[in-house]
Design a protein around this motif. Structure first.
Motif, PDB file in Angstrom:
ATOM      1  N   GLY A 177       0.818  -1.212   0.000  1.00 18.11           N
ATOM      2  CA  GLY A 177       0.000   0.000   0.000  1.00 18.11           C
ATOM      3  C   GLY A 177       0.848   1.256   0.000  1.00 18.11           C
ATOM      4  O   GLY A 177       1.961   1.262   0.529  1.00 18.11           O
ATOM      5  N   ASP A 178       0.374   2.303  -0.641  1.00 12.54           N
ATOM      6  CA  ASP A 178       1.158   3.531  -0.610  1.00 12.54           C
ATOM      7  C   ASP A 178       0.320   4.789  -0.459  1.00 12.54           C
ATOM      8  O   ASP A 178       0.802   5.882  -0.739  1.00 12.54           O
ATOM      9  CB  ASP A 178       2.131   3.632  -1.797  1.00 12.54           C
ATOM     10  N   VAL A 179      -0.907   4.653   0.023  1.00 14.83           N
ATOM     11  CA  VAL A 179      -1.726   5.847   0.256  1.00 14.83           C
ATOM     12  C   VAL A 179      -1.020   6.797   1.232  1.00 14.83           C
ATOM     13  O   VAL A 179      -0.935   8.010   0.991  1.00 14.83           O
ATOM     14  CB  VAL A 179      -3.121   5.442   0.809  1.00 14.83           C
ATOM     15  N   ALA A 180      -0.482   6.229   2.331  1.00 12.21           N
ATOM     16  CA  ALA A 180       0.160   7.077   3.346  1.00 12.21           C
ATOM     17  C   ALA A 180       1.364   7.803   2.747  1.00 12.21           C
ATOM     18  O   ALA A 180       1.587   8.985   3.027  1.00 12.21           O
ATOM     19  CB  ALA A 180       0.567   6.241   4.548  1.00 12.21           C
ATOM     20  N   THR A 181       2.118   7.103   1.892  1.00 15.33           N
ATOM     21  CA  THR A 181       3.277   7.742   1.254  1.00 15.33           C
ATOM     22  C   THR A 181       2.826   8.869   0.337  1.00 15.33           C
ATOM     23  O   THR A 181       3.436   9.934   0.290  1.00 15.33           O
ATOM     24  CB  THR A 181       4.058   6.702   0.404  1.00 15.33           C
ATOM     25  N   PHE A 182       1.740   8.647  -0.415  1.00 21.37           N
ATOM     26  CA  PHE A 182       1.251   9.675  -1.345  1.00 21.37           C
ATOM     27  C   PHE A 182       0.857  10.944  -0.592  1.00 21.37           C
ATOM     28  O   PHE A 182       0.812  12.019  -1.169  1.00 21.37           O
ATOM     29  CB  PHE A 182       0.025   9.156  -2.128  1.00 21.37           C
ATOM     30  N   LEU A 183       0.516  10.798   0.705  1.00 24.07           N
ATOM     31  CA  LEU A 183       0.120  11.988   1.473  1.00 24.07           C
ATOM     32  C   LEU A 183       1.147  12.312   2.565  1.00 24.07           C
ATOM     33  O   LEU A 183       0.861  13.085   3.481  1.00 24.07           O
ATOM     34  CB  LEU A 183      -1.272  11.777   2.092  1.00 24.07           C
ATOM     35  N   ASP A 184       2.342  11.714   2.441  1.00 22.70           N
ATOM     36  CA  ASP A 184       3.437  11.963   3.373  1.00 22.70           C
ATOM     37  C   ASP A 184       2.999  11.834   4.833  1.00 22.70           C
ATOM     38  O   ASP A 184       3.224  12.734   5.649  1.00 22.70           O
ATOM     39  CB  ASP A 184       4.015  13.375   3.110  1.00 22.70           C
ATOM     40  N   MET A 185       2.372  10.717   5.116  1.00 26.42           N
ATOM     41  CA  MET A 185       1.864  10.499   6.481  1.00 26.42           C
ATOM     42  C   MET A 185       2.610   9.358   7.143  1.00 26.42           C
ATOM     43  O   MET A 185       2.996   8.400   6.474  1.00 26.42           O
ATOM     44  CB  MET A 185       0.402  10.052   6.421  1.00 26.42           C
ATOM     45  N   THR A 209      -7.804   6.668  15.869  1.00 23.89           N
ATOM     46  CA  THR A 209      -6.845   5.722  15.271  1.00 23.89           C
ATOM     47  C   THR A 209      -6.580   6.051  13.797  1.00 23.89           C
ATOM     48  O   THR A 209      -5.664   5.521  13.196  1.00 23.89           O
ATOM     49  CB  THR A 209      -7.355   4.259  15.337  1.00 23.89           C
ATOM     50  N   MET A 210      -7.426   6.922  13.238  1.00 29.73           N
ATOM     51  CA  MET A 210      -7.234   7.280  11.822  1.00 29.73           C
ATOM     52  C   MET A 210      -6.314   8.500  11.741  1.00 29.73           C
ATOM     53  O   MET A 210      -6.194   9.253  12.694  1.00 29.73           O
ATOM     54  CB  MET A 210      -8.597   7.585  11.172  1.00 29.73           C
ATOM     55  N   CYS A 211      -5.663   8.658  10.602  1.00 30.68           N
ATOM     56  CA  CYS A 211      -4.684   9.733  10.485  1.00 30.68           C
ATOM     57  C   CYS A 211      -5.290  10.884   9.678  1.00 30.68           C
ATOM     58  O   CYS A 211      -5.648  10.704   8.512  1.00 30.68           O
ATOM     59  CB  CYS A 211      -3.451   9.167   9.790  1.00 30.68           C
ATOM     60  N   ARG A 212      -5.438  12.042  10.318  1.00 29.69           N
ATOM     61  CA  ARG A 212      -6.084  13.179   9.650  1.00 29.69           C
ATOM     62  C   ARG A 212      -5.086  13.846   8.703  1.00 29.69           C
ATOM     63  O   ARG A 212      -3.939  14.089   9.088  1.00 29.69           O
ATOM     64  CB  ARG A 212      -6.561  14.154  10.720  1.00 29.69           C
ATOM     65  N   TYR A 213      -5.535  14.152   7.505  1.00 23.55           N
ATOM     66  CA  TYR A 213      -4.645  14.826   6.559  1.00 23.55           C
ATOM     67  C   TYR A 213      -4.660  16.328   6.804  1.00 23.55           C
ATOM     68  O   TYR A 213      -5.663  16.995   6.580  1.00 23.55           O
ATOM     69  CB  TYR A 213      -5.052  14.523   5.104  1.00 23.55           C
ATOM     70  N   LYS A 214      -3.526  16.817   7.293  1.00 26.01           N
ATOM     71  CA  LYS A 214      -3.390  18.237   7.639  1.00 26.01           C
ATOM     72  C   LYS A 214      -4.613  18.693   8.410  1.00 26.01           C
ATOM     73  O   LYS A 214      -5.106  17.990   9.282  1.00 26.01           O
ATOM     74  CB  LYS A 214      -3.128  19.067   6.375  1.00 26.01           C
ATOM     75  N   ASN A 215      -5.162  19.872   8.043  1.00 22.08           N
ATOM     76  CA  ASN A 215      -6.296  20.365   8.817  1.00 22.08           C
ATOM     77  C   ASN A 215      -7.619  20.092   8.123  1.00 22.08           C
ATOM     78  O   ASN A 215      -8.587  20.796   8.343  1.00 22.08           O
ATOM     79  CB  ASN A 215      -6.113  21.878   8.985  1.00 22.08           C
ATOM     80  N   THR A 216      -7.644  19.080   7.280  1.00 26.95           N
ATOM     81  CA  THR A 216      -8.837  18.870   6.448  1.00 26.95           C
ATOM     82  C   THR A 216      -9.797  17.871   7.121  1.00 26.95           C
ATOM     83  O   THR A 216      -9.525  17.360   8.207  1.00 26.95           O
ATOM     84  CB  THR A 216      -8.447  18.304   5.064  1.00 26.95           C
ATOM     85  N   SER A 217     -10.909  17.581   6.437  1.00 19.39           N
ATOM     86  CA  SER A 217     -11.859  16.596   6.968  1.00 19.39           C
ATOM     87  C   SER A 217     -11.603  15.209   6.368  1.00 19.39           C
ATOM     88  O   SER A 217     -12.491  14.376   6.337  1.00 19.39           O
ATOM     89  CB  SER A 217     -13.297  17.050   6.676  1.00 19.39           C
ATOM     90  N   ALA A 345       3.904  15.609  -7.345  1.00 20.91           N
ATOM     91  CA  ALA A 345       2.974  15.438  -6.219  1.00 20.91           C
ATOM     92  C   ALA A 345       3.372  14.210  -5.400  1.00 20.91           C
ATOM     93  O   ALA A 345       3.463  14.271  -4.168  1.00 20.91           O
ATOM     94  CB  ALA A 345       1.547  15.292  -6.754  1.00 20.91           C
ATOM     95  N   ILE A 346       3.655  13.101  -6.093  1.00 18.29           N
ATOM     96  CA  ILE A 346       3.985  11.868  -5.369  1.00 18.29           C
ATOM     97  C   ILE A 346       5.306  12.039  -4.602  1.00 18.29           C
ATOM     98  O   ILE A 346       5.415  11.677  -3.436  1.00 18.29           O
ATOM     99  CB  ILE A 346       4.060  10.657  -6.342  1.00 18.29           C
ATOM    100  N   ASN A 347       6.282  12.653  -5.259  1.00 18.29           N
ATOM    101  CA  ASN A 347       7.574  12.824  -4.590  1.00 18.29           C
ATOM    102  C   ASN A 347       7.501  13.750  -3.388  1.00 18.29           C
ATOM    103  O   ASN A 347       8.215  13.572  -2.408  1.00 18.29           O
ATOM    104  CB  ASN A 347       8.634  13.343  -5.578  1.00 18.29           C
ATOM    105  N   LYS A 348       6.603  14.723  -3.454  1.00 19.15           N
ATOM    106  CA  LYS A 348       6.482  15.647  -2.303  1.00 19.15           C
ATOM    107  C   LYS A 348       5.468  15.136  -1.283  1.00 19.15           C
ATOM    108  O   LYS A 348       5.315  15.714  -0.206  1.00 19.15           O
ATOM    109  CB  LYS A 348       6.054  17.032  -2.800  1.00 19.15           C
ATOM    110  N   GLY A 349       4.702  14.103  -1.653  1.00 20.32           N
ATOM    111  CA  GLY A 349       3.693  13.563  -0.740  1.00 20.32           C
ATOM    112  C   GLY A 349       2.518  14.496  -0.546  1.00 20.32           C
ATOM    113  O   GLY A 349       2.020  14.682   0.569  1.00 20.32           O
ATOM    114  N   VAL A 350       2.050  15.102  -1.640  1.00 18.94           N
ATOM    115  CA  VAL A 350       0.877  15.996  -1.565  1.00 18.94           C
ATOM    116  C   VAL A 350      -0.052  15.713  -2.757  1.00 18.94           C
ATOM    117  O   VAL A 350       0.376  15.136  -3.759  1.00 18.94           O
ATOM    118  CB  VAL A 350       1.286  17.501  -1.604  1.00 18.94           C
ATOM    119  N   PRO A 351      -1.322  16.115  -2.660  1.00 17.92           N
ATOM    120  CA  PRO A 351      -2.197  15.968  -3.829  1.00 17.92           C
ATOM    121  C   PRO A 351      -1.795  16.941  -4.938  1.00 17.92           C
ATOM    122  O   PRO A 351      -1.119  17.942  -4.662  1.00 17.92           O
ATOM    123  CB  PRO A 351      -3.583  16.315  -3.275  1.00 17.92           C
ATOM    124  N   VAL A 352      -2.251  16.670  -6.169  1.00 19.29           N
ATOM    125  CA  VAL A 352      -1.816  17.520  -7.298  1.00 19.29           C
ATOM    126  C   VAL A 352      -2.255  18.975  -7.121  1.00 19.29           C
ATOM    127  O   VAL A 352      -1.580  19.885  -7.576  1.00 19.29           O
ATOM    128  CB  VAL A 352      -2.308  16.989  -8.663  1.00 19.29           C
TER     129      VAL A 352
END
Ligand SMILES: Nc1ncnc2c1ncn2[C@@H]1O[C@H](COP(=O)(O)OP(=O)(O)OP(=O)(O)O)[C@@H](O)[C@H]1O
Ligand SMILES: [Mg+2]
Length: 392
Positions: A177-185, A209-217, A345-352
């Motif tokens: 899995g690499d969702v966490a990597t794509f969002l640098d978590m 137990t879930m990991c919140r992405y920055k200050n988003t929902s 985006a992938i290398n920086k771990g952020v959405p496009v």
């Protein structure tokens, strides 16, 4: 003792508001907590009021009243909406119910009839459960490297930004899995911990137990850190996780692995929409065709499947119509090829959209999220209307 109904009246006509307020309060079981001539001010109040009955007059500015009802329904799921109108046609009643009203009361109010209206409202309101509105969207392909994770991640971010509602993003690629990597978590807990403990976690604990992405929902459930752990997760546990998340989130986006096993099928079965991802080359199209055969065996209707072409280039050798003919499914959406923005985006771990919101791919994802959410809302309204139709 039965609880009082908290009532809010949205009606431009002061006289009509007063009559309604008197009749309601004379029943001794309703309390008018707000009355507004101005729909916008009334709407804000409704959103802050939790469980309440809202009377909305739809006699004037019908379209505005309808969109108000839709917005209330989508944004305060504890609000029970009763529409009010003078000389309403069947068409008006149907449109109003379709928008989300649960009752219809005719003007002028007749006191003797009004008592029974309140009784009905009390009964319905007492049994009123907020509608189950969570929608599950999965990205799937039986081919690797096709863009499933990119699409799941960027769509989930857009859905959260657009709706401001809670969105869960789950990585079901248990091996790689690499969702966490794509969002640098670096999540403290992963899906294996949640699977083991799901029966004992309340909503608050599950959210922690879930990991919140920055200050988003947007809240993420990552794949297990230890590959061995993934083998112990069962399809039943996946079902329990989804059941719990459905009560808490407006959208669940699942990045489904390429393996077809009982866990994958559980996730697919639970999905309202499966985004079947393909790219325009022959092997990928053949694989997509096989996925369609699998979905057919699983008994999924073609409505549930949305064929998405990723890394799309204008003037492809293979025409869209040829793909549609082979796969026997219309192309629902095309995502442009934009390697540089995607890689960055992938290398920086952020959405496009954090790399460049003006880029063709970021704009495309925003539009895609809008189209999907419109589609799901329409589906939901139609479902409610059909149920209503049976009881009218
Ligand atoms: N629209 C696009 N334009 C250009 N490149 C893209 C696009 N979407 C995805 N890619 C690239 O394709 C590669 C694979 O993407 P991704 O990891 O999302 O695919 P996947 O299907 O999840 O792969 P896997 O099966 O390994 O999980 C990545 O390098 C990504 O940068
Ligand atoms: Mg992936």
């Amino acid at each position: 003792m039965a609880e009082d109904l908290n009532v809010i009246i949205l009606d431009k006509d002061e006289n009509s508001r007063n009559i309604l307020k008197n009749y309601l309060e004379e029943t001794g079981s309703a309390k008018v907590i707000g009355e507004f001539a101005d729909f916008d001010a009334g709407y804000d109040f409704v959103l802050r009021s939790g469980k309440c009955v809202v009377f909305v007059d739809v006699s004037e500015q019908f379209d505005k009243a309808l969109s108000l009802i839709k917005n209330i329904k989508d944004n305060n799921q504890e609000a029970f909406i009763a529409a009010v109108a003078a000389a309403a046609s069947t068409d008006t009643v149907i449109k109003t119910m379709r928008a989300g009203a649960r009752e219809f009361v005719s003007k002028p109010f007749i006191k003797s009839e009004f008592g029974s209206v309140i009784n009905t409202l009390k009964q319905e309101f007492g049994n009123f459960e907020p509608a189950q509105t969570c929608k599950i969207i999965s990205t799937f392909s039986n081919k690797g490297g096709i863009g499933k994770t990119s699409i799941a991640v960027n769509l989930a971010v857009e859905l959260a930004q657009m709706s401001k509602e809670k969105v869960a993003l789950i990585d079901l690629n248990f091996q790689l899995g690499d969702v966490a990597t794509f969002l640098d978590m670096t999540p403290a807990f992963a899906v294996d911990y949640i699977a083991d403990n799901i029966q004992n976690l309340d909503e608050e604990e599950l959210l922690k137990t879930m990991c919140r992405y920055k200050n988003t929902s947007l809240y993420v459930i990552a794949d297990p850190l230890n590959i061995d752990k993934s083998k112990e997760i069962t399809a039943e546990q996946i079902q329990h996780i989804l059941d719990a998340l459905k009560k808490m989130f407006s959208y669940i986006v699942i990045d489904i692995g390429t393996n077809i096993d009982s866990k994958t099928i559980t996730a697919l079965d639970n999905s309202d929409l499966i985004l079947l991802i393909a790219i325009v080359n022959l092997p990928a199209i053949r694989s997509t065709q096989r996925c369609m055969e699998l979905f057919d065996k699983l008994g999924y209707s073609s409505d549930k499947i949305k064929l998405v072409l990723n890394r799309y280039l204008e003037n492809e050798d293979i025409k869209t119509s040829d793909i549609e003919e082979v796969v026997k499914q219309k192309v629902y959406w095309k995502i442009p090829n934009n390697y540089l923005t995607m890689m960055s985006a992938i290398n920086k771990g952020v959405p496009v959209n954090e790399i460049n919101p003006e880029s063709n791919i970021a704009v495309n994802y925003k539009e895609f999220a809008g189209k999907l959410s419109d589609y799901l809302i329409t589906q939901k309204l139609n479902k409610n209307y059909n149920q209503r139709e049976l009881t009218i």
